[in-house]
Scaffold this active site. Structure first.
Site, mmCIF file in Angstrom:
data_model
loop_
_atom_site.group_PDB
_atom_site.id
_atom_site.type_symbol
_atom_site.label_atom_id
_atom_site.label_comp_id
_atom_site.label_asym_id
_atom_site.label_seq_id
_atom_site.Cartn_x
_atom_site.Cartn_y
_atom_site.Cartn_z
ATOM 1 N N PRO A 1 0.764 -1.639 -0.017
ATOM 2 C CA PRO A 1 0.197 -0.272 -0.364
ATOM 3 C C PRO A 1 0.830 1.192 -0.350
ATOM 4 O O PRO A 1 1.360 1.473 0.818
ATOM 5 C CB PRO A 1 -1.046 0.226 0.889
ATOM 6 C CG PRO A 1 -0.286 -1.850 1.646
ATOM 7 C CD PRO A 1 0.221 -2.376 1.074
ATOM 8 N N GLU A 2 0.378 2.390 -1.050
ATOM 9 C CA GLU A 2 0.903 3.544 -0.940
ATOM 10 C C GLU A 2 0.050 4.823 0.248
ATOM 11 O O GLU A 2 -1.358 4.267 0.361
ATOM 12 C CB GLU A 2 1.423 3.975 -2.098
ATOM 13 C CG GLU A 2 2.035 2.869 -3.055
ATOM 14 C CD GLU A 2 3.133 3.329 -4.070
ATOM 15 O OE1 GLU A 2 3.601 4.347 -3.684
ATOM 16 O OE2 GLU A 2 3.600 2.409 -4.132
ATOM 17 N N LYS B 1 1.872 6.598 5.061
ATOM 18 C CA LYS B 1 1.922 5.107 5.407
ATOM 19 C C LYS B 1 1.160 4.620 7.167
ATOM 20 O O LYS B 1 0.088 3.158 6.898
ATOM 21 C CB LYS B 1 2.518 4.608 4.649
ATOM 22 C CG LYS B 1 2.605 4.805 3.633
ATOM 23 C CD LYS B 1 3.562 3.648 2.319
ATOM 24 C CE LYS B 1 5.048 4.092 2.767
ATOM 25 N NZ LYS B 1 5.509 3.169 1.843
ATOM 26 N N ASN C 1 6.563 1.661 -3.803
ATOM 27 C CA ASN C 1 7.660 1.236 -4.478
ATOM 28 C C ASN C 1 7.042 1.795 -6.134
ATOM 29 O O ASN C 1 7.371 1.851 -6.859
ATOM 30 C CB ASN C 1 7.577 0.015 -4.269
ATOM 31 C CG ASN C 1 9.214 -0.129 -4.973
ATOM 32 O OD1 ASN C 1 10.280 0.349 -4.940
ATOM 33 N ND2 ASN C 1 9.031 -1.811 -5.611
ATOM 34 N N ARG D 1 14.382 -3.001 -3.187
ATOM 35 C CA ARG D 1 12.620 -3.392 -3.507
ATOM 36 C C ARG D 1 13.362 -2.841 -4.879
ATOM 37 O O ARG D 1 14.401 -2.163 -5.700
ATOM 38 C CB ARG D 1 12.202 -2.138 -2.749
ATOM 39 C CG ARG D 1 12.058 -2.193 -1.589
ATOM 40 C CD ARG D 1 11.255 -3.167 -1.138
ATOM 41 N NE ARG D 1 9.422 -2.344 -1.523
ATOM 42 C CZ ARG D 1 8.838 -1.465 -1.051
ATOM 43 N NH1 ARG D 1 9.564 -0.551 0.223
ATOM 44 N NH2 ARG D 1 7.888 -0.979 -1.766
#
Ligand SMILES: [Zn+2]
Length: 258
Positions: A2-3, A51, A163, A248
């Site tokens: 989740p962003e 977040k 990301n 990532r």
């Protein structure tokens, strides 16, 4: 993953359902807080900060972070959950709703007066009413040798990007994620673009950086091996992190970005 926009929308839905109502059940399934019972308390507000999700109940804040797989669902009483019950970490009920937090990466409880102890380290929140672009720019520039792809993900610099956005921002500004921040010409424009993209997406479940709401919704994210939407060159994929634990995926066009 989740962003910030996902967490913002979750908080908005939870707040609309719960705020001003009394909890009738509180079940926190983490050992440290299993005995916390907030039933009988009023839900004052559900808010996001970067977040992180903050549920302010009575004088207490239930703080959660979704990490990789987490999500909050809202159900009417008696309806079937869409995720297995064993993955529920928090169950909060009111007369009308059942809010369930599944697979939460972080779940803790603090006095609302002490919220800063869990979210005070965050940089300016891209979706906060107190968003401060100048401070975000200053934070990003504070370590000029750091790859811009890492600086954008560091929630201490600015809060809310994950990301998808960090890869898309680097593409849209024509810089490789590995480029040192000090060599990125126009950080203010990148910060402004980050704010515009995440703000545009914050009230819908789709996330687009191309402006399209179906089909190609990202320029490079998860498009490795496919042709760049601008120049046709194959998109490449790599890994970037401060250490092996924070690696990532990165995606870039070797022609459009340098
Ligand atoms: Zn290209």
């Amino acid at each position: 993953m989740p962003e910030g926009d996902t967490v913002y929308l979750s908080a908005k839905h939870l707040d609309a359902a719960l705020h001003g109502t009394v909890l009738t059940r509180c079940d926190l399934r983490v050992p440290a807080f299993a005995t916390v019972d907030l039933s009988g308390e009023v839900v004052n507000e559900v808010a996001s900060r970067g977040k992180h999700l903050l549920m302010r109940i009575g004088d207490t804040t239930v703080h959660s972070h979704l990490k990789m797989e987490g999500s909050w669902h809202l159900y009417r009483h008696g309806t079937r959950w869409k995720r297995p019950a064993y993955s529920a970490r928090a169950i909060l009920e009111t007369a009308d709703w059942v809010a369930v937090g599944f697979d939460l990466g972080t779940l803790d409880v603090v006095a609302t007066a002490d919220e800063e102890s869990v979210v005070g380290f965050l940089g300016p929140d891209l979706l906060g009413t107190d968003w401060n672009a100048a401070l975000a720019e200053l934070n990003l520039r504070s370590d000029p040798a750091r790859p811009v792809g890492l600086a954008l993900l560091d929630q201490r610099n600015l809060a809310g990007l994950g990301n998808v956005y960090r890869n898309e921002l680097c593409f849209l500004r024509g810089v490789l994620p590995t480029r040192p921040v000090g060599d990125v010409a126009d950080i203010p424009t990148m910060v402004e673009l980050a704010h515009r993209l995440i703000s545009t997406n914050k009230d819908r479940s789709e996330r687009t950086t191309t402006g399209r709401l179906r089909g190609q919704m990202t320029w490079v994210y998860r498009r490795e091996g496919k042709p760049c939407l601008r120049c046709g060159t194959r998109i490449e994929r790599g890994r970037l992190g401060d250490d092996e634990h924070t690696l990532r995926d990165t995606y870039w066009c070797p022609v459009c970005q340098s």
